[in-house]
Design an enzyme around this catalytic site. Structure first.
Site, PDB file in Angstrom:
ATOM      1  CG  ASN A  15      34.690  44.846  43.667  1.00 40.65           C
ATOM      2  OD1 ASN A  15      34.511  44.014  44.546  1.00 40.65           O
ATOM      3  ND2 ASN A  15      33.837  45.084  42.700  1.00 40.65           N
ATOM      4  CB  VAL A  16      41.219  45.725  45.600  1.00 42.35           C
ATOM      5  CG1 VAL A  16      40.829  46.003  47.034  1.00 42.35           C
ATOM      6  CG2 VAL A  16      41.237  44.215  45.351  1.00 42.35           C
ATOM      7  CG  HIS A  29      37.848  46.166  51.264  1.00 45.36           C
ATOM      8  ND1 HIS A  29      36.956  45.188  50.904  1.00 45.36           N
ATOM      9  CD2 HIS A  29      37.496  46.524  52.529  1.00 45.36           C
ATOM     10  CE1 HIS A  29      36.116  44.965  51.901  1.00 45.36           C
ATOM     11  NE2 HIS A  29      36.409  45.764  52.886  1.00 45.36           N
ATOM     12  CB  CYS A  82      57.205  52.082  51.635  1.00 47.74           C
ATOM     13  SG  CYS A  82      58.529  51.682  52.815  1.00 47.74           S
ATOM     14  CB  CYS A 137      59.131  55.710  54.543  1.00 44.01           C
ATOM     15  SG  CYS A 137      58.873  55.325  52.797  1.00 44.01           S
ATOM     16  N   GLY A 186      25.965  43.300  43.402  1.00 41.33           N
ATOM     17  CA  GLY A 186      26.963  42.232  43.401  1.00 41.33           C
ATOM     18  C   GLY A 186      27.670  42.019  44.719  1.00 41.33           C
ATOM     19  CB  THR A 187      28.185  43.219  47.742  1.00 42.34           C
ATOM     20  OG1 THR A 187      28.535  42.897  49.101  1.00 42.34           O
ATOM     21  CG2 THR A 187      27.270  44.418  47.740  1.00 42.34           C
ATOM     22  CB  SER A 188      26.201  38.452  50.091  1.00 38.21           C
ATOM     23  OG  SER A 188      27.570  38.340  50.407  1.00 38.21           O
ATOM     24  CB  ALA A 213      24.982  43.702  37.917  1.00 40.38           C
TER      25      ALA A 213
HETATM   26 ZN   LIG Z   1      60.030  53.333  52.401  1.00 39.44          ZN
END
Ligand SMILES: [Zn+2]
Length: 259
Positions: free
Chosen positions: A107-108, A124, A132, A135, A194-196, A238
Site C-alpha cells: 500500500n502507498v 510500492h 523530481c 534531479c 488483505g492481499t491476494s 482483518a
Molecule cells: Zn529537480
C-alpha cells in the site's frame, strides 16, 4: 467460514504467533478498505474512470504530468480523509509489544505509520513524499498528505513532481526490495493480510518465507493461491479477527498475565 471454524483458526494463529521468534507481516489493499480507501480495481475503483495505462504508467506521467495530477488530486483527497483501521492498529500494537518484526506493505497510503508502526517497508513507495524525476530530489511538503492544491514543481528544475509511488513501468525501489526480501527470508511466521498476493514481486515474499521454513498465516476475505501453503487461512475481515489475535498473543506473551 462458520464462526466455529473462524474461532478455531484464530486459536491456531495465536499458537503459531505466540511461539514465533521472528514474525513479520505483509499487507495489501484489503487492510485499508474499511479506512475509506477504495481498492483501485473494481466498481468503485479509480481505474473505472481513469485508464491506468494513461494515468498510472510512468510514460503517461512523463508525457502529461498536469493531466495525471487531476487524478492524483482526487487520490490525495481520498487518502487525506482515511484513518488507520483496527487491523493497522493491531499490527502497531504487536510491534510495540515486541511481537512483530516489521510490516512489508504494497500500500502507498501511509496508514501503517499513521497507526504507529515503526518498521514499515513500502514496497510500492508512498504518496506522502514527492520526487523530481530530473534531479532526484525528494520533497516532504507537509507532515501529513499533500493537499491537492495546485501542481507541485521542483524548486530547482521547475518540472512537475511525481508522488514517490511506483507507477507501472517503474521498478521497485532497490532498498525496499532488499529489505523486504531480507525480512521475508528471516521471518519464521509471515502474516499475510488483505492481499491476494498474485502480483509479482509481492507475491514472492510469502513463498520466500515458506522456502526458508517459515509458516504463513493468511487473513483475507477469500481464499487465494496462498491458502494451499498457509498454515492458517482465515477467510474473514482483518478488522474483526486481527485485533483479537493480537490481544491474545500479547496476553500470552506477557509473563505477568495468568499468574
Ligand atoms: Zn529537480
Amino acid at each position: 467460514m462458520t464462526p466455529r471454524r473462524i474461532d478455531a483458526a484464530i486459536g491456531r494463529a495465536v499458537e503459531i504467533l505466540t511461539a514465533a521468534q521472528r514474525p513479520a507481516a505483509l499487507t495489501g489493499a484489503g487492510i485499508s478498505v474499511s479506512s475509506g480507501i477504495p481498492a483501485f480495481r473494481g466498481a468503485q475503483g479509480l481505474w473505472e474512470r481513469y485508464d491506468p495505462e494513461e494515468y498510472a504508467h510512468i510514460d503517461g506521467f512523463r508525457a502529461a504530468p498536469e493531466k495525471v495530477w487531476k487524478m492524483l488530486g482526487e487520490m490525495y483527497t481520498v487518502i487525506d480523509g482515511a484513518v488507520p483501521t483496527a487491523a493497522h492498529l493491531a499490527l502497531a500494537d504487536m510491534e510495540a509489544a515486541g511481537r512483530l518484526g516489521g510490516v512489508i506493505t504494497a500500500n502507498v497510503d501511509g496508514l501503517h505509520q499513521a497507526a504507529g508502526s515503526r518498521r514499515v517497508i513500502e514496497f510500492h513507495g508512498s504518496f506522502r513524499t514527492l520526487v523530481c524525476l530530473e534531479c532526484g530530489r525528494h520533497y516532504n511538503p507537509v507532515a501529513g498528505v499533500l493537499p491537492p492544491a495546485g501542481i507541485p514543481r521542483c524548486e530547482s528544475c521547475d518540472i512537475v513532481l511525481k508522488p514517490d509511488v511506483v507507477l507501472f513501468g517503474e521498478t521497485i525501489p532497490v532498498r525496499a526490495q532488499e529489505e523486504a526480501l531480507a525480512l521475508a527470508a528471516a521471518a519464521d511466521v509471515m502474516l499475510v493480510i488483505g492481499t491476494s498476493a498474485v502480483v509479482y514481486p509481492v507475491s514472492d515474499l510469502p513463498l520466500i518465507t515458506a522456502r526458508h521454513g517459515g509458516r504463513i498465516i493468511e487473513i483475507n476475505l477469500e481464499a487465494t493461491d496462498l491458502s494451499r501453503v498457509a498454515a492458517v487461512s482465515l477467510c474473514a475481515p482483518a478488522d474483526e479477527v486481527l485485533p483479537e489475535i493480537a490481544r491474545r498473543v500479547m496476553d500470552r506473551s506477557n509473563p505477568l498475565c495468568g499468574r
